[in-house]
Design a protein around this motif. Structure first.
Motif, PDB file in Angstrom:
ATOM      1  N   PHE A  55      50.833  -8.952 -75.352  1.00  0.00           N
ATOM      2  CA  PHE A  55      50.623  -7.522 -75.026  1.00  0.00           C
ATOM      3  C   PHE A  55      50.095  -7.450 -73.843  1.00  0.00           C
ATOM      4  O   PHE A  55      49.462  -6.490 -73.670  1.00  0.00           O
ATOM      5  CB  PHE A  55      49.607  -6.956 -75.935  1.00  0.00           C
ATOM      6  CG  PHE A  55      49.855  -7.068 -77.549  1.00  0.00           C
ATOM      7  CD1 PHE A  55      50.830  -6.276 -78.057  1.00  0.00           C
ATOM      8  CD2 PHE A  55      49.304  -8.111 -78.665  1.00  0.00           C
ATOM      9  CE1 PHE A  55      51.207  -6.429 -79.463  1.00  0.00           C
ATOM     10  CE2 PHE A  55      49.707  -8.034 -79.823  1.00  0.00           C
ATOM     11  CZ  PHE A  55      50.723  -7.475 -80.089  1.00  0.00           C
ATOM     12  N   SER A  56      50.710  -8.218 -72.829  1.00  0.00           N
ATOM     13  CA  SER A  56      50.557  -7.863 -71.302  1.00  0.00           C
ATOM     14  C   SER A  56      51.962  -8.126 -70.859  1.00  0.00           C
ATOM     15  O   SER A  56      52.482  -9.170 -71.122  1.00  0.00           O
ATOM     16  CB  SER A  56      49.448  -8.607 -70.810  1.00  0.00           C
ATOM     17  OG  SER A  56      49.530 -10.025 -70.828  1.00  0.00           O
ATOM     18  N   GLN A  57      52.179  -7.470 -69.439  1.00  0.00           N
ATOM     19  CA  GLN A  57      53.341  -7.676 -69.245  1.00  0.00           C
ATOM     20  C   GLN A  57      53.119  -8.305 -67.525  1.00  0.00           C
ATOM     21  O   GLN A  57      52.750  -7.871 -66.685  1.00  0.00           O
ATOM     22  CB  GLN A  57      54.038  -6.252 -68.788  1.00  0.00           C
ATOM     23  CG  GLN A  57      54.989  -5.974 -69.932  1.00  0.00           C
ATOM     24  CD  GLN A  57      54.224  -5.723 -71.135  1.00  0.00           C
ATOM     25  OE1 GLN A  57      53.217  -4.946 -71.262  1.00  0.00           O
ATOM     26  NE2 GLN A  57      54.976  -6.176 -72.197  1.00  0.00           N
ATOM     27  N   THR A  58      53.316  -9.639 -67.625  1.00  0.00           N
ATOM     28  CA  THR A  58      52.992 -10.384 -66.558  1.00  0.00           C
ATOM     29  C   THR A  58      54.036 -11.552 -66.312  1.00  0.00           C
ATOM     30  O   THR A  58      54.997 -11.738 -67.139  1.00  0.00           O
ATOM     31  CB  THR A  58      52.091 -11.283 -66.331  1.00  0.00           C
ATOM     32  OG1 THR A  58      51.980 -12.215 -67.698  1.00  0.00           O
ATOM     33  CG2 THR A  58      50.438 -10.509 -66.695  1.00  0.00           C
ATOM     34  N   VAL A  59      54.531 -11.805 -65.255  1.00  0.00           N
ATOM     35  CA  VAL A  59      55.458 -12.875 -64.642  1.00  0.00           C
ATOM     36  C   VAL A  59      54.838 -13.866 -63.904  1.00  0.00           C
ATOM     37  O   VAL A  59      53.731 -13.619 -63.341  1.00  0.00           O
ATOM     38  CB  VAL A  59      56.594 -12.091 -64.059  1.00  0.00           C
ATOM     39  CG1 VAL A  59      57.443 -11.379 -65.177  1.00  0.00           C
ATOM     40  CG2 VAL A  59      56.317 -11.411 -62.722  1.00  0.00           C
TER      41      VAL A  59
END
Lengths: 174, 305
Positions: free
Chosen positions: B142-146
């Motif tokens: 539920f987090s948008q990381t790269v």
């Protein structure tokens, strides 16, 4: 009659020169091809003597010098083949039916090949025509020698028969 | 000549023959020397050369035509292992070429990205560290990381702006020696101070936690009475010392405006310029003078572009 004989000899030379630049490159080893024109001159020398062979050598050499792929100074092969023709002509067995021993023919071809190619290389060295190092030259000379010795049994006897057939004295005696 | 020869042999006198052949030899050798000299001086033998060429050339051509088919004979014979080797070699070559063809588009796109990044650096007057996105955080978290492939050794630390040639991507959350984690704009916890280009109105952009499809951002304008125009561009507002966001990076375009009576501000929907599903090359804005183990994209002179 002598004109026709001369023409036949010239034709043989022409075929030799043309084959030398068209057929044998496909078989060439390190780019070195057998000297067919030289073998023709050797055969002529062994059957017809120094004068005829020297003249034939001159004509054949000039053809080699002037025929298309040639790039060197004209007269270099001519000079080499004149000397070859004269020297081999001196080796001819004197007398009427004198036929050289097969070993003698091969030896003569080997000596002629070495002499001819070396002379050509030497004139090149003197004139700085293509600048080639001496070891490279020696390698080419030796490969050419092997080629010529290999082809001698196949070509020279037949050529000798041909030259003997067209020999004026023999024709008139027969 | 033939007549004379007959006479010598007939008489069987060797001496005159010897002398005659010797003189022939001398004459021929001299002729050869003359020819060599003439050719050495140049030009004199060209006509003769051409003439012989005209005659012998066609003969050589004809001989080659006769010889060529025979010359091809050895090529008809191949050993089985030789053929197998050849097939193997050609297959390998074919595979290599296919791979080259397949990656041509990728190479071209990469080049375009680098070009774009260099252009962005120039427009923003900021030094950028180029990096590639190497991992996407899963949606389950539920987090948008790269993850990007540059870390502290390249001069990257937390709270730096990450962008690509289209616009703002996010900010650096944390950095290891060789990698760094980037929070995308789309993350629910990502809040960016933004400004509408057309009206200079400021607000805050918040992610909605969606990565795929038409991911959008919410812009909450501070001035509740202001109505944003569709198509207006949002850029970053900028923070002190450029951390976490530098000013003037384009974020997205206004696509819709909602007003809710219950809230005092209006919600503006922003579509980001960056396509977050195909992130590859990004740039991390670092302060000038940063020490980095990789080549930095430096702002070029505007005039040269």
């Amino acid at each position: 009659m002598s004109l026709i004989r001369g023409f036949v000899a010239f034709l043989i030379l022409l075929v030799a020169v043309v084959l030398q630049v068209t057929f044998f490159p496909h078989l060439a080893w390190h780019g070195v091809v057998p000297d067919l024109a030289l073998l023709v001159v050797v055969a002529a020398g062994l059957t017809r003597g120094p004068q005829f062979a020297a003249i034939l050598g001159f004509v054949g050499g000039l053809l080699l010098d002037l025929a298309p792929p040639a790039d060197h100074y004209a007269g270099r092969w001519a000079l080499a083949l004149v000397v070859v023709g004269y020297v081999v002509g001196r080796l001819r067995v004197p007398g009427q039916g004198g036929r050289p021993e097969p070993v003698m023919v091969v030896a003569a071809a080997a000596a002629a090949s070495f002499l001819g190619t070396s002379l050509f290389a030497l004139t090149g060295l003197v004139l700085k025509d293509p600048v080639v190092s001496v070891p490279d030259m020696l390698q080419v000379i030796l490969v050419a020698l092997v080629w010529d010795v290999l082809l001698t049994p196949l070509l020279v006897p037949a050529l000798m028969v041909l030259f003997r057939r067209t020999e004026p004295a023999r024709v008139s005696l027969a | 000549m033939a007549g004379r020869e007959k006479r010598w042999r007939g008489l069987d006198r060797l001496e005159p023959a010897d002398r005659s052949s010797r003189s022939t030899l001398v004459a021929l050798v001299l002729t050869c020397a003359t020819l060599i000299t003439l050719d050495h001086v140049g030009g004199a033998l060209d006509p003769a050369r051409r003439l012989v060429g005209e005659v012998v050339g066609p003969a050589e051509d004809a001989a080659n035509g006769v010889v060529a088919p025979f010359e091809a004979i050895p090529r008809w014979f191949h050993t089985k292992s030789g053929l197998e080797d050849r097939v193997e070699e050609l297959e390998a070559q074919n595979a290599q070429l296919k791979q080259q063809v397949a990656t041509t588009a990728l190479d071209r796109n990469r080049l375009a990205e680098y070009d774009g990044l260099a252009g962005t650096a120039t427009t923003l007057h900021h030094v950028l560290v180029p990096a590639h996105v190497i991992a996407y955080g899963p949606a389950q978290s539920f987090s948008q990381t790269v993850t990007i492939d540059a870390g502290t050794s390249s001069g990257i630390h937390a709270d730096l702006t990450v962008l690509n040639n289209d616009g703002l991507v996010g900010r650096v959350l944390s950095a290891t020696r060789t990698t760094a984690t980037v929070v995308l704009l789309l993350d629910r916890h990502s809040v960016v101070g933004g400004r509408l280009g057309g009206s200079m109105e400021v607000g805050f952009l918040q992610g909605r936690g969606e990565l795929s499809g038409g991911a959008t951002l919410d812009l909450k304008l501070n001035d509740g009475a202001f109505v944003a125009n569709e198509g207006d561009t949002a850029v970053t507002w900028g923070s002190e010392d450029g951390a976490p966001y530098i000013a003037g990076v384009p974020i997205g375009k206004v696509t819709a405006v909602y007003s809710s009576p219950r809230e005092t501000s209006r919600r503006v929907e922003i579509k980001p310029f960056v396509d977050f599903t195909s992130l590859d090359l990004v740039g991390v804005a670092v302060p000038s003078g940063t020490r980095s183990d990789r080549g930095l994209v430096k702002p070029g002179k505007e005039a040269t572009r």
